[in-house]
Scaffold this active site. Structure first.
Site, mmCIF file in Angstrom:
data_model
loop_
_atom_site.group_PDB
_atom_site.id
_atom_site.type_symbol
_atom_site.label_atom_id
_atom_site.label_comp_id
_atom_site.label_asym_id
_atom_site.label_seq_id
_atom_site.Cartn_x
_atom_site.Cartn_y
_atom_site.Cartn_z
ATOM 1 N N LYS A 52 45.944 49.643 40.543
ATOM 2 C CA LYS A 52 44.639 50.290 40.614
ATOM 3 C C LYS A 52 44.566 51.183 41.845
ATOM 4 C CE LYS A 52 39.764 49.173 39.908
ATOM 5 N NZ LYS A 52 38.782 48.081 39.741
ATOM 6 N N TYR A 76 35.848 35.012 44.252
ATOM 7 C CA TYR A 76 36.556 33.874 43.667
ATOM 8 C C TYR A 76 36.212 32.557 44.357
ATOM 9 C CZ TYR A 76 39.262 37.317 41.110
ATOM 10 O OH TYR A 76 39.629 38.345 40.280
ATOM 11 N N HIS A 81 43.504 44.016 46.692
ATOM 12 C CA HIS A 81 42.115 44.403 46.932
ATOM 13 C C HIS A 81 41.987 45.156 48.252
ATOM 14 C CE1 HIS A 81 40.477 40.946 44.214
ATOM 15 N NE2 HIS A 81 40.835 41.999 43.519
ATOM 16 N N HIS A 126 42.547 39.485 31.384
ATOM 17 C CA HIS A 126 42.265 39.568 32.822
ATOM 18 C C HIS A 126 41.917 38.203 33.415
ATOM 19 C CE1 HIS A 126 41.931 42.442 36.084
ATOM 20 N NE2 HIS A 126 40.836 41.851 36.511
ATOM 21 N N ARG A 177 44.541 36.751 35.691
ATOM 22 C CA ARG A 177 44.482 37.213 37.089
ATOM 23 C C ARG A 177 43.383 36.464 37.846
ATOM 24 N NH1 ARG A 177 45.559 41.712 40.564
ATOM 25 N NH2 ARG A 177 43.697 42.622 41.497
ATOM 26 N N ARG A 237 47.507 42.678 36.528
ATOM 27 C CA ARG A 237 46.649 43.276 35.507
ATOM 28 C C ARG A 237 47.525 43.568 34.290
ATOM 29 N NH1 ARG A 237 45.326 45.926 40.388
ATOM 30 N NH2 ARG A 237 43.173 45.596 41.065
#
Length: 303
Positions: A189, A288, A279, A253, A256, A164
């Site tokens: 995150k 994805y 994640h 972004h 990524r 990120r």
């Protein structure tokens, strides 16, 4: 007449930064500022990022402004909350933004006001937009468009490790592990650390930079000192996108997104991709699979 704030909720004097921020942005009185200060303290105690703290206090600030200075903040009115969320929706706020307002308000009443009743409001349905993914060729064109070596390395490392923008600008020399060909991403995150790949093609450039700096130095420093800002990094990306002639609505972004999609297209197990992206839920990574081209290209159109 303004409702008095209970003595146990009165915080220490408002810090000038918070007071100035809300005095300029919202027409709130000193009692509302006191609630916002207490909200800020609760968020800080939970170790949330400065960005999350600012977002939550901003959302609650909008809500308090909507209620008005004479409102009794100790009495939670679910209908008023619904009315406010509909107002934000009618003003053009996206479903994700409406949900953010709702989360902030829930936190406010649960942890600041200490309301006993729950807020039984369903979240707005999020729009299911596919991420913008650049092709491998487009990524190479983008990287090659930079004459500045630092900018070329910034974009290449972001794509090559799936970072990120807030993560790549915080990288320090000590986070690079050349022996294991890994890098440590700190404070991602959710304030979580993780490890990601060290792209082999960038190893020599990284060794040159790291050899001339102390372990605690930022990898990408600002010309004015300290680390590069996320805004500057985004401007670097936008400028390269324009020079490369890429017209799609890509953002920083998207690097990524492209990293994850290209790994899946190359046959990488989705569970490894999940770990590299950091994640918590594999469902986040599974989106994805909807934009990988290999599976779709095998299907022949009936036309």
């Amino acid at each position: 007449m303004t409702n008095p704030l209970p003595q146990h909720l009165l915080p220490a004097p408002i810090e000038s930064s918070l007071g100035a921020f809300f005095s300029g942005l919202f027409l709130v009185n000193k009692f509302m500022e006191a609630f916002l200060k207490k909200l800020e303290n609760e968020l800080r105690l939970r170790g949330l990022s400065p960005r999350t703290i600012k977002t939550y206090t901003s959302c609650v600030g909008f809500y308090l402004r909507y209620l008005g200075a004479g409102s009794d903040l100790m009495n939670m009115d679910v209908e008023k909350i619904k009315e406010f969320l509909l107002h934000r929706q009618d003003s053009g706020a996206a479903p994700q933004t409406v949900n953010l307002y709702l989360n902030a308000i829930k936190f406010f009443y649960r942890h600041v006001v200490k309301a006993q009743a729950s807020i039984d409001i369903r979240f707005a349905k999020r729009s299911l937009r596919l991420p913008v993914v650049l092709s491998h060729r487009e990524v190479l064109l983008l990287i090659d468009s930079y004459r500045n070596r630092k900018h070329r390395l910034l974009i290449g490392l972001t794509y090559g490790a799936g970072l990120r923008v807030s993560e790549v600008v915080k990288l320090r020399v000590r986070d690079i592990d050349f022996e294991r060909r890994l890098m440590t991403v700190r404070g991602g995150k959710g304030n979580k650390d993780r490890q990601s790949l060290l792209p082999m093609k960038l190893e020599n450039q990284l060794r040159i930079i790291c050899a001339a700096r102390d372990p605690g130095d930022y990898l990408f420093e600002s010309e004015r000192g300290g680390r590069l800002s996320t805004r500057t990094a985004q401007k670097v990306f936008d400028a390269g996108l324009k020079r490369a002639g890429i017209t799609r609505q890509a953002t920083f972004h998207s690097l990524r997104h492209s990293f994850a999609t290209h790994l899946l297209e190359n046959g990488t197990d989705i569970r490894f991709v999940q770990v590299l992206l950091g994640h918590a839920n594999i469902k986040t990574t599974q989106r994805y699979t909807q934009v990988t081209s290999h599976s779709l290209q095998r299907i022949v159109s009936p036309l």
